[in-house]
Design a protein around this motif. Structure first.
Motif, PDB file in Angstrom:
ATOM      1  N   GLY A  16     -16.251  10.369  -0.596  1.00 58.13           N
ATOM      2  CA  GLY A  16     -15.026  11.264  -1.261  1.00 58.13           C
ATOM      3  C   GLY A  16     -13.880  10.320  -1.518  1.00 58.13           C
ATOM      4  O   GLY A  16     -13.779   9.037  -1.411  1.00 58.13           O
ATOM      5  N   SER A  17     -12.721  11.139  -1.920  1.00 55.10           N
ATOM      6  CA  SER A  17     -11.487  10.407  -2.499  1.00 55.10           C
ATOM      7  C   SER A  17     -10.124  10.890  -1.856  1.00 55.10           C
ATOM      8  O   SER A  17     -10.312  11.955  -1.116  1.00 55.10           O
ATOM      9  CB  SER A  17     -11.129  10.675  -3.855  1.00 55.10           C
ATOM     10  N   LEU A  18      -9.324   9.809  -1.622  1.00 54.03           N
ATOM     11  CA  LEU A  18      -7.831  10.360  -1.125  1.00 54.03           C
ATOM     12  C   LEU A  18      -6.969   9.635  -1.995  1.00 54.03           C
ATOM     13  O   LEU A  18      -7.129   8.483  -2.487  1.00 54.03           O
ATOM     14  CB  LEU A  18      -7.855  10.065   0.221  1.00 54.03           C
ATOM     15  N   LYS A  19      -5.884  10.073  -2.226  1.00 53.00           N
ATOM     16  CA  LYS A  19      -4.600   9.309  -2.815  1.00 53.00           C
ATOM     17  C   LYS A  19      -3.485   9.514  -1.967  1.00 53.00           C
ATOM     18  O   LYS A  19      -2.904  10.268  -1.494  1.00 53.00           O
ATOM     19  CB  LYS A  19      -4.331  10.091  -4.228  1.00 53.00           C
ATOM     20  N   LEU A  20      -2.974   8.322  -1.419  1.00 52.58           N
ATOM     21  CA  LEU A  20      -2.006   7.839  -0.682  1.00 52.58           C
ATOM     22  C   LEU A  20      -0.775   7.660  -1.421  1.00 52.58           C
ATOM     23  O   LEU A  20      -0.728   7.029  -2.689  1.00 52.58           O
ATOM     24  CB  LEU A  20      -2.282   6.652   0.201  1.00 52.58           C
ATOM     25  N   ALA A  21       0.428   7.984  -0.705  1.00 53.68           N
ATOM     26  CA  ALA A  21       1.570   7.742  -1.662  1.00 53.68           C
ATOM     27  C   ALA A  21       2.568   7.273  -0.678  1.00 53.68           C
ATOM     28  O   ALA A  21       2.606   7.370   0.742  1.00 53.68           O
ATOM     29  CB  ALA A  21       2.268   9.117  -2.093  1.00 53.68           C
ATOM     30  N   CYS A  22       3.249   6.167  -1.018  1.00 51.41           N
ATOM     31  CA  CYS A  22       4.408   5.453  -0.429  1.00 51.41           C
ATOM     32  C   CYS A  22       5.727   5.833  -0.953  1.00 51.41           C
ATOM     33  O   CYS A  22       6.079   5.297  -2.194  1.00 51.41           O
ATOM     34  CB  CYS A  22       4.121   4.017  -0.354  1.00 51.41           C
ATOM     35  N   ALA A  23       6.428   6.493  -0.290  1.00 46.11           N
ATOM     36  CA  ALA A  23       7.853   7.006  -1.020  1.00 46.11           C
ATOM     37  C   ALA A  23       8.877   5.870  -0.453  1.00 46.11           C
ATOM     38  O   ALA A  23       9.040   5.652   0.886  1.00 46.11           O
ATOM     39  CB  ALA A  23       8.420   8.283  -0.724  1.00 46.11           C
ATOM     40  N   ALA A  24       9.602   5.207  -1.312  1.00 53.75           N
ATOM     41  CA  ALA A  24      10.713   4.355  -0.885  1.00 53.75           C
ATOM     42  C   ALA A  24      12.199   4.699  -0.914  1.00 53.75           C
ATOM     43  O   ALA A  24      12.238   5.747  -2.052  1.00 53.75           O
ATOM     44  CB  ALA A  24      10.461   2.814  -1.678  1.00 53.75           C
ATOM     45  N   SER A  25      13.061   4.457  -0.099  1.00 55.19           N
ATOM     46  CA  SER A  25      14.316   4.854  -0.093  1.00 55.19           C
ATOM     47  C   SER A  25      15.160   3.830   0.641  1.00 55.19           C
ATOM     48  O   SER A  25      14.801   3.107   1.497  1.00 55.19           O
ATOM     49  CB  SER A  25      14.498   6.198   0.515  1.00 55.19           C
ATOM     50  N   ALA A  75      10.600   5.366 -11.181  1.00 56.26           N
ATOM     51  CA  ALA A  75      11.640   6.222 -11.312  1.00 56.26           C
ATOM     52  C   ALA A  75      11.702   7.374 -10.134  1.00 56.26           C
ATOM     53  O   ALA A  75      12.592   7.879  -9.868  1.00 56.26           O
ATOM     54  CB  ALA A  75      11.148   7.408 -12.481  1.00 56.26           C
ATOM     55  N   LEU A  76      10.231   7.418  -9.437  1.00 52.33           N
ATOM     56  CA  LEU A  76      10.351   8.247  -8.177  1.00 52.33           C
ATOM     57  C   LEU A  76      10.244   7.525  -6.972  1.00 52.33           C
ATOM     58  O   LEU A  76      10.208   8.040  -5.645  1.00 52.33           O
ATOM     59  CB  LEU A  76       8.836   8.999  -8.560  1.00 52.33           C
ATOM     60  N   ASN A  77      10.402   6.128  -7.255  1.00 52.92           N
ATOM     61  CA  ASN A  77      10.261   5.132  -6.278  1.00 52.92           C
ATOM     62  C   ASN A  77       9.056   5.412  -5.107  1.00 52.92           C
ATOM     63  O   ASN A  77       8.978   5.409  -3.806  1.00 52.92           O
ATOM     64  CB  ASN A  77      11.521   5.318  -5.135  1.00 52.92           C
ATOM     65  N   THR A  78       8.079   5.244  -5.935  1.00 53.70           N
ATOM     66  CA  THR A  78       6.723   5.971  -5.167  1.00 53.70           C
ATOM     67  C   THR A  78       5.554   4.906  -5.834  1.00 53.70           C
ATOM     68  O   THR A  78       5.473   4.652  -6.951  1.00 53.70           O
ATOM     69  CB  THR A  78       6.462   7.147  -5.300  1.00 53.70           C
ATOM     70  N   VAL A  79       4.985   4.390  -4.806  1.00 55.21           N
ATOM     71  CA  VAL A  79       3.596   3.807  -5.106  1.00 55.21           C
ATOM     72  C   VAL A  79       2.527   4.415  -4.571  1.00 55.21           C
ATOM     73  O   VAL A  79       2.420   5.145  -3.524  1.00 55.21           O
ATOM     74  CB  VAL A  79       3.841   2.330  -4.353  1.00 55.21           C
ATOM     75  N   TYR A  80       1.411   4.371  -5.407  1.00 54.57           N
ATOM     76  CA  TYR A  80       0.226   5.401  -4.839  1.00 54.57           C
ATOM     77  C   TYR A  80      -0.925   4.129  -4.811  1.00 54.57           C
ATOM     78  O   TYR A  80      -1.133   3.577  -5.297  1.00 54.57           O
ATOM     79  CB  TYR A  80      -0.101   6.112  -6.170  1.00 54.57           C
ATOM     80  N   LEU A  81      -1.957   4.821  -3.838  1.00 52.08           N
ATOM     81  CA  LEU A  81      -3.101   4.149  -3.809  1.00 52.08           C
ATOM     82  C   LEU A  81      -4.325   5.315  -3.663  1.00 52.08           C
ATOM     83  O   LEU A  81      -4.599   6.063  -2.996  1.00 52.08           O
ATOM     84  CB  LEU A  81      -3.186   3.387  -2.271  1.00 52.08           C
ATOM     85  N   GLN A  82      -5.191   5.046  -4.770  1.00 56.73           N
ATOM     86  CA  GLN A  82      -6.204   6.011  -5.185  1.00 56.73           C
ATOM     87  C   GLN A  82      -7.452   5.565  -4.703  1.00 56.73           C
ATOM     88  O   GLN A  82      -7.851   4.284  -4.916  1.00 56.73           O
ATOM     89  CB  GLN A  82      -6.155   5.990  -6.685  1.00 56.73           C
ATOM     90  N   MET A  83      -7.996   6.156  -3.657  1.00 47.41           N
ATOM     91  CA  MET A  83      -9.229   5.598  -3.149  1.00 47.41           C
ATOM     92  C   MET A  83     -10.222   6.608  -3.393  1.00 47.41           C
ATOM     93  O   MET A  83     -10.267   7.541  -3.176  1.00 47.41           O
ATOM     94  CB  MET A  83      -9.002   5.644  -1.352  1.00 47.41           C
ATOM     95  N   THR A  84     -11.380   5.892  -3.789  1.00 48.47           N
ATOM     96  CA  THR A  84     -12.660   6.486  -4.139  1.00 48.47           C
ATOM     97  C   THR A  84     -13.873   5.875  -3.628  1.00 48.47           C
ATOM     98  O   THR A  84     -13.727   4.883  -3.049  1.00 48.47           O
ATOM     99  CB  THR A  84     -12.852   6.760  -5.696  1.00 48.47           C
ATOM    100  N   GLY A  85     -14.985   6.583  -3.426  1.00 47.48           N
ATOM    101  CA  GLY A  85     -16.118   6.081  -2.743  1.00 47.48           C
ATOM    102  C   GLY A  85     -15.806   5.587  -1.292  1.00 47.48           C
ATOM    103  O   GLY A  85     -16.294   4.678  -0.982  1.00 47.48           O
ATOM    104  N   LEU A  86     -15.216   6.455  -0.684  1.00 50.39           N
ATOM    105  CA  LEU A  86     -14.573   6.005   0.734  1.00 50.39           C
ATOM    106  C   LEU A  86     -15.928   5.969   1.641  1.00 50.39           C
ATOM    107  O   LEU A  86     -16.917   6.721   1.340  1.00 50.39           O
ATOM    108  CB  LEU A  86     -13.607   6.983   1.196  1.00 50.39           C
ATOM    109  N   LYS A  87     -15.886   5.105   2.605  1.00 52.64           N
ATOM    110  CA  LYS A  87     -16.768   4.912   3.486  1.00 52.64           C
ATOM    111  C   LYS A  87     -16.263   4.914   4.948  1.00 52.64           C
ATOM    112  O   LYS A  87     -15.156   4.728   5.082  1.00 52.64           O
ATOM    113  CB  LYS A  87     -17.422   3.350   3.279  1.00 52.64           C
TER     114      LYS A  87
END
Length: 125
Positions: A16-25, A75-87
């Motif tokens: 499966g897949s998940l998308k993580l977000a890291c919001a900075a402030s 612009a959103l102060n956000t970094v994403y980590l898209q994870m696919t093929g999770l083990k």
């Protein structure tokens, strides 16, 4: 006050897949590289990926490079980590952190000075 908040974790089946977000402030996130780390049960913390200030310098660990992608929206102060093929071995708490530079070795956690609280990722059938 510098703050990093991770979100997007959860339980997912293998493959499966998940998308993580890291919001900075509390700081200008475009002035910093952002890295993702994880710590699995009974394991040491390990680097997963990092992205440079402008989004062009990107590095991955060997285990992540063919399955994960990283991006940022300054612009959103956000970094994403898209994870696919999770083990199952991807299970752990995922943390984001900030550094001045994205090193070739993503495991240099001592280069990161502020960390989020983490988000749990569980890969299980």
């Amino acid at each position: 006050q510098v703050k990093l908040v991770e979100s997007g974790g959860g339980v997912v089946s293998p493959g499966g897949s998940l998308k993580l977000a890291c919001a900075a402030s509390g700081f200008t996130s475009s002035n910093f590289a952002i890295g993702w780390f994880r710590q699995g049960p009974g394991k040491e913390r390990e680097g997963v990926s990092c992205i440079g200030r402008d989004g062009y310098r990107i590095r991955f660990s060997e285990s992540a490079k063919d399955r994960f992608s990283i991006s940022r929206d300054n612009a959103l102060n956000t970094v994403y980590l898209q994870m696919t093929g999770l083990k199952a071995e991807d299970t752990g708490v995922y943390y984001c952190a900030r550094a001045y530079y994205c090193s070739d070795d993503v495991g240099k956690d001592y280069e990161y000075d502020d960390w989020g609280q983490g988000t749990q990722v569980t890969v299980s059938s």
